[in-house]
Design a protein around this motif. Sequence first.
Motif, PDB file in Angstrom:
ATOM      1  N   UNK A   1       0.398  -1.159   0.007  1.00 28.07           N
ATOM      2  CA  UNK A   1       0.142  -0.067   0.089  1.00 28.07           C
ATOM      3  C   UNK A   1       1.206   0.822  -0.465  1.00 28.07           C
ATOM      4  N   UNK A   2       1.726   1.174   0.662  1.00 26.30           N
ATOM      5  CA  UNK A   2       3.021   2.684   1.066  1.00 26.30           C
ATOM      6  C   UNK A   2       3.592   2.948  -0.497  1.00 26.30           C
ATOM      7  N   UNK A   3       4.127   1.626  -1.555  1.00 24.67           N
ATOM      8  CA  UNK A   3       4.510   1.673  -2.514  1.00 24.67           C
ATOM      9  C   UNK A   3       3.386   2.188  -3.505  1.00 24.67           C
ATOM     10  N   UNK A   4       2.693   1.627  -3.852  1.00 18.88           N
ATOM     11  CA  UNK A   4       1.372   2.167  -4.985  1.00 18.88           C
ATOM     12  C   UNK A   4       1.130   3.053  -4.325  1.00 18.88           C
ATOM     13  N   UNK A   5       1.364   3.596  -3.271  1.00 16.07           N
ATOM     14  CA  UNK A   5       0.168   5.355  -2.477  1.00 16.07           C
ATOM     15  C   UNK A   5       1.214   6.258  -3.574  1.00 16.07           C
ATOM     16  N   UNK A   6       2.593   5.759  -3.657  1.00 14.50           N
ATOM     17  CA  UNK A   6       3.714   6.680  -4.155  1.00 14.50           C
ATOM     18  C   UNK A   6       3.776   7.414  -5.671  1.00 14.50           C
TER      19      UNK A   6
ATOM     20  N   UNK B   1       0.746   8.131  -6.389  1.00 15.93           N
ATOM     21  CA  UNK B   1      -0.278   9.765  -6.670  1.00 15.93           C
ATOM     22  C   UNK B   1       0.675  11.420  -6.713  1.00 15.93           C
ATOM     23  N   UNK B   2       1.807  10.840  -6.444  1.00 17.52           N
ATOM     24  CA  UNK B   2       2.743  11.493  -6.084  1.00 17.52           C
ATOM     25  C   UNK B   2       3.439  11.922  -7.351  1.00 17.52           C
ATOM     26  N   UNK B   3       3.727  11.268  -8.328  1.00 16.96           N
ATOM     27  CA  UNK B   3       4.418  10.734  -9.178  1.00 16.96           C
ATOM     28  C   UNK B   3       3.918  11.677 -10.247  1.00 16.96           C
ATOM     29  N   UNK B   4       4.241  12.740 -11.415  1.00 15.90           N
ATOM     30  CA  UNK B   4       3.929  13.284 -12.507  1.00 15.90           C
ATOM     31  C   UNK B   4       3.703  12.715 -13.648  1.00 15.90           C
TER      32      UNK B   4
END
Length: 100
Positions: free
Chosen positions: A90-95, A97-100
């Motif tokens: 979940x932490x890895x996938x959540x990133x 949301x902050x990628x260009x």
Amino acid sequence: MEVRIPWFVEKMRDIDPVFYQQLKAVVELAMTPGALDAKTKYLITLALDAYKGAQEGVKVLAAQARGAGATDMEICEALRLAYYVAGMDAVKTSLAAFQD
């Protein structure tokens, strides 16, 4: 240590005896103490069942782990590992949301 065959594997004995023998051999190979002792194997399988959401398996394996000498603290630590592995996805996938 006698390896206990899971009930659902035992059910296969009458349904498909040939397949049952193969399943039983895998259970025995995996759960017979070797380089890892019985307690460690129960703790690992407990964590794996917790990870996959197998509530009845967790209950059975916790009892087997206790029977092999595991303490409640050892069971807690194994379950923390399950959460750590499951939660990191979940932490890895959540990133994303902050990628260009």
